[in-house]
Design a protein around this motif. Structure first.
Motif, mmCIF file in Angstrom:
data_model
loop_
_atom_site.group_PDB
_atom_site.id
_atom_site.type_symbol
_atom_site.label_atom_id
_atom_site.label_comp_id
_atom_site.label_asym_id
_atom_site.label_seq_id
_atom_site.Cartn_x
_atom_site.Cartn_y
_atom_site.Cartn_z
ATOM 1 N N HIS A 112 26.380 -44.500 -0.878
ATOM 2 C CA HIS A 112 25.886 -43.370 0.353
ATOM 3 C C HIS A 112 26.890 -42.318 0.490
ATOM 4 C CE1 HIS A 112 23.760 -47.042 1.501
ATOM 5 N NE2 HIS A 112 22.649 -45.840 1.526
ATOM 6 N N PRO A 113 26.647 -40.838 0.202
ATOM 7 C CA PRO A 113 27.519 -39.848 -0.098
ATOM 8 C C PRO A 113 28.631 -39.766 1.197
ATOM 9 C CG PRO A 113 25.525 -39.032 0.982
ATOM 10 C CD PRO A 113 25.288 -40.587 0.528
ATOM 11 N N LEU A 114 28.596 -40.125 2.235
ATOM 12 C CA LEU A 114 29.984 -39.887 3.142
ATOM 13 C C LEU A 114 30.642 -41.241 3.321
ATOM 14 C CD1 LEU A 114 28.876 -37.347 5.981
ATOM 15 C CD2 LEU A 114 29.294 -36.943 3.576
ATOM 16 N N ASP A 304 19.877 -39.317 9.703
ATOM 17 C CA ASP A 304 20.640 -38.427 8.779
ATOM 18 C C ASP A 304 21.987 -39.579 8.782
ATOM 19 O OD1 ASP A 304 19.370 -36.394 7.855
ATOM 20 O OD2 ASP A 304 19.922 -34.984 9.518
ATOM 21 N N ASN A 308 23.626 -40.695 5.143
ATOM 22 C CA ASN A 308 24.923 -40.276 4.807
ATOM 23 C C ASN A 308 25.923 -41.338 4.676
ATOM 24 O OD1 ASN A 308 24.232 -37.759 4.873
ATOM 25 N ND2 ASN A 308 24.834 -37.362 7.052
ATOM 26 N N GLU A 403 28.428 -34.660 11.783
ATOM 27 C CA GLU A 403 28.498 -34.910 10.148
ATOM 28 C C GLU A 403 28.239 -33.895 9.235
ATOM 29 O OE1 GLU A 403 26.486 -39.152 11.451
ATOM 30 O OE2 GLU A 403 25.400 -38.126 9.512
ATOM 31 N N TYR A 405 27.021 -33.109 5.723
ATOM 32 C CA TYR A 405 26.570 -33.634 4.282
ATOM 33 C C TYR A 405 26.394 -32.405 3.528
ATOM 34 C CZ TYR A 405 23.802 -34.961 0.281
ATOM 35 O OH TYR A 405 23.187 -35.189 -1.002
ATOM 36 N N GLU A 406 26.981 -32.438 2.225
ATOM 37 C CA GLU A 406 26.960 -31.181 1.392
ATOM 38 C C GLU A 406 26.822 -31.759 0.068
ATOM 39 O OE1 GLU A 406 30.895 -29.067 2.085
ATOM 40 O OE2 GLU A 406 30.084 -28.885 4.282
#
Ligand SMILES: [Fe+2]
Length: 412
Positions: A112-114, A304, A308, A403, A405-406
């Motif tokens: 997961h990206p974060l 989200d 994330n 939060e 997310y990029e």
């Protein structure tokens, strides 16, 4: 409390499927002897990155009542045991010995990206008191509950003789643990070797505790009030049924938070005079998955968050004792002092506490060590309800706004 005649609170509609299986879960628990064998929540387990252990303990010392009472070294981890008041759950904090440590948590966080930025940091789960851990396994394994055994997982704490831990849930990615032993008797538990804090480490923690005392908030923050996990929209009912299969809690109720397109679902211990002796477990889920929400385009911070960070514990709430300091509600005073000490918060304290029973709450920014948000909650004038819809909507919005997310950051 008679679970068979209890009517859950709230306006979140549950399916016929849920309403059919909830009483079956309660009845099976009773028949299998789980309600007799398993008691209060006695611990909460959290892992942080290698090198973050002492910093996290110092953060806990500044932000709440938890203090280290034992510290061990195992072949894979430093393990810290913390307590607040004796009747409230302990914290068990795992710090891997090396940055290259890998277990299930690492793999899951990397998906997961974060969470991939802190691949070993995760709330792991709760530990409940059991008369017999073998009895727990005997009761639950025929119900398709999986436990870890030696060789199944790298962290041998989870397969210690005095514990039984489930495999992480597919819905929450949390384990549930059980122990037949007093968590204060760490020698008796047989967890690794004693490894006392060094003088420098102890000084870091003492400084944090002293700062908290200087700011006059040391006696105002009591202990864990509840923990809230975030899950996928479609898995809300299954996650609750699973948790209620594993522990002697009941489904207190669920409220729709329309403006956030989510619901808040609360499970609690049915038989205690103070929730802090066995804190409530809350489940938050979107009402519709993100792809369907795109028709309405409502805010959806819950979904989200899961996209994330993966399904995981979102926050731990600490109870602030009800009262005033110099005309200010305690929670307002605590937050002002913590801000002065450098703690960052999301938005402002929400809710009102005038003459009527009510709630005031706030979220901190998430910890850089545990990734957990700390909620401070003051239940004014013996507030009987568990939460208010308006507060939850405001808190949920504040957490979502924080939060980011990029694209592309994973490979920065
Ligand atoms: Fe909360």
């Amino acid at each position: 409390m008679d679970l068979s005649s209890y009517t859950p609170m709230g306006d979140k509609k549950n399916s016929d499927y849920f309403n059919e299986y909830l009483p079956k879960v309660y009845e099976r628990r009773r028949q299998a002897g789980l309600d007799e064998n398993v008691g209060n929540m006695i611990g909460v387990a959290i892992q942080v990155e290698a090198g973050d252990g002492i910093s996290y303990l110092a953060e806990l010392a500044a932000m709440g009542p938890y203090r280290v009472y034992d510290s061990r070294a195992t072949p894979t981890h430093r393990v810290f045991f913390l307590r607040s008041q004796p009747e409230f759950p302990r914290l068990v904090v795992f710090e891997p010995l090396t940055a290259s440590y890998i277990d299930e948590i690492t793999h899951w966080n990397l998906l997961h990206p974060l969470s991939s930025r802190k691949p070993n940091a995760r709330y792991i789960g709760e530990i409940y008191r059991a008369e017999s851990v073998q009895g727990v396994r005997d009761a639950l394994e025929p119900q398709n509950v999986r436990f870890v055994y030696p060789g199944d997982t790298v962290n041998a704490f989870f397969t210690n003789d005095h514990f039984a831990f489930t495999v992480p849930s597919e819905f929450t990615y949390n384990r549930v643990g059980y122990s037949d032993h007093d968590l204060d008797d760490v020698d008796g538990l047989g967890i690794g070797e004693a490894k006392p804090l060094s003088a420098e480490e102890q000084e870091v923690l003492d400084r944090a505790a002293a700062l908290q005392a200087e700011h006059g908030i040391a006696d105002l923050i009591l202990g864990l009030d509840h923990m809230a996990t975030r899950i996928l929209a479609g898995e809300r009912e299954d996650a609750i049924l699973e948790y209620l299969t594993l522990v002697p809690y009941y489904f207190w109720g669920a409220y729709n938070i329309n403006e956030m397109n989510s619901s808040t679902n609360v499970t609690r211990h049915p038989d205690i005079d103070d929730d802090k002796k066995s804190p409530a477990r809350v489940f938050t889920a979107n009402n519709t998955p993100s792809i369907v929400n795109s028709f309405e385009n409502l805010p959806m911070p819950t979904e989200d968050f899961v996209r994330n960070f993966g399904q995981r514990m979102h926050h731990m709430a600490m109870a602030v004792i009800d009262g005033h300091v110099a005309g200010e509600k305690n929670v307002d005073y605590v937050v002002a002092q913590l801000e002065d000490m450098g703690t960052k918060f999301l938005a402002k304290v929400v809710g009102e506490c005038t003459d009527d029973p009510n709630l005031k709450q706030i979220f901190s920014k998430s910890s850089r060590y545990s990734l957990l948000i700390t909620e401070y909650i003051e239940r004014c004038h013996h507030y009987e309800g568990f939460f208010t819809r308006d507060n939850v909507a405001a808190l949920t919005a504040a957490a979502g706004a924080d939060e980011r997310y990029e694209h592309g950051h994973v490979f920065d």
